[in-house]
Design a protein around this motif. Structure first.
Motif, short mmCIF file in Angstrom:
data_model
loop_
_atom_site.label_atom_id
_atom_site.label_comp_id
_atom_site.label_asym_id
_atom_site.label_seq_id
_atom_site.Cartn_x
_atom_site.Cartn_y
_atom_site.Cartn_z
N HIS A 52 0.80 -1.24 0.30
CA HIS A 52 -0.10 0.17 0.03
C HIS A 52 0.89 1.27 -0.03
CE1 HIS A 52 0.73 0.05 4.47
NE2 HIS A 52 0.18 1.16 4.26
N ASP A 53 2.01 1.30 0.66
CA ASP A 53 3.12 2.38 0.59
C ASP A 53 4.08 2.34 -0.63
OD1 ASP A 53 1.78 4.22 2.29
OD2 ASP A 53 2.77 3.63 4.11
N ARG A 56 5.17 5.69 -1.54
CA ARG A 56 5.40 6.64 -0.13
C ARG A 56 6.59 7.22 -0.02
NH1 ARG A 56 5.38 10.07 2.44
NH2 ARG A 56 4.31 10.69 4.43
N HIS A 86 0.26 9.22 -3.24
CA HIS A 86 1.23 7.98 -3.26
C HIS A 86 0.10 7.08 -3.18
CE1 HIS A 86 0.45 8.09 1.18
NE2 HIS A 86 0.44 6.71 1.01
N HIS A 112 -6.05 4.15 -0.15
CA HIS A 112 -5.87 3.95 1.32
C HIS A 112 -5.49 5.16 2.25
CE1 HIS A 112 -1.33 4.09 0.43
NE2 HIS A 112 -1.35 4.73 1.71
N THR A 113 -5.40 6.30 1.49
CA THR A 113 -4.97 7.49 2.25
C THR A 113 -6.22 8.57 2.33
OG1 THR A 113 -2.95 7.51 1.09
CG2 THR A 113 -3.40 9.65 2.18
N ASP A 130 -4.19 0.02 8.32
CA ASP A 130 -3.00 1.13 8.23
C ASP A 130 -2.99 2.08 9.62
OD1 ASP A 130 -0.99 2.75 7.07
OD2 ASP A 130 -2.36 3.98 5.91
FE LIG Z 1 0.18 5.49 2.81
#
Ligand SMILES: [Fe+2]
Length: 189
Positions: A52-53, A56, A86, A112-113, A130
């Protein structure tokens, strides 16, 4: 903790500082657990958690450049707060660089953010994992850890309310998709 026998661990670790890699391992483990509890796909949850990151650590200019070139920018505020990109950029990169094709995994990474209306089960799980994975200590984590195993929608409403309240309190921009997600999941009650 080790991940999980996922084919993506090396790719993830190469893109991240050791601290962030530890974070994504924790999110992957937490997401797998939530998926199992809610009858979801454990493997997909691990993959989405781990990746997911993925974008990032990219610099703001690089996020902007990739997002511009792929037509990912939907709101002006994304140019002002490029870190919000991201998620969408990460989804694009894990598809092109790692060959991840699951739309559910890609969408979970993408949202996700800032969240989104209509998030599916996996997207909700990643958004929540998260916030509540081991090592996370945001003020609402404790409450979310109690609610998420029983009711993902309710946990998501609590998380979105917390996030919007925090953004208002600290005088930050609020992504329109976060507001749309709040309205959507409030209606679902
Ligand atoms: Fe993230």
């Amino acid at each position: 903790m080790n991940a999980i026998g996922s084919p993506y661990t090396v790719a993830a670790s190469r893109r991240m500082t050791p601290e962030r890699y530890e974070h994504v391992l924790a999110v992957a483990a937490c997401a797998a657990e939530l998926a199992e509890l809610h009858g979801g796909d454990r493997r997909e949850a691990e993959t989405a958690g781990l990746l997911h990151d993925y974008a990032r650590e990219l610099a703001a200019e690089e996020l902007l450049q990739i997002a511009e070139s792929r037509g990912l920018i939907r709101y002006e505020l994304e140019r002002r707060v490029p870190v919000l990109l991201h998620g969408p950029v990460g989804a694009i990169l894990v598809r092109s660089e790692l060959g991840v094709e699951s739309l559910s995994v890609l969408r979970a990474i993408e949202t996700h953010t800032v969240a989104a209306p209509g998030m599916d089960q996996l997207a909700k799980i990643i958004y929540l994992a998260d916030l509540i994975a081991e090592g996370r200590n945001c003020p609402i984590a404790k409450k979310l850890r109690m609610v998420a195993p029983d009711d993902l929608d309710q946990a998501l409403r609590l998380a979105l309310a917390f996030s919007i309240r925090y953004l208002l309190k600290t005088g930050k921009l609020i992504h329109p998709q976060t507001v749309a997600a709040w309205n959507y999941f409030l209606d679902k009650r």
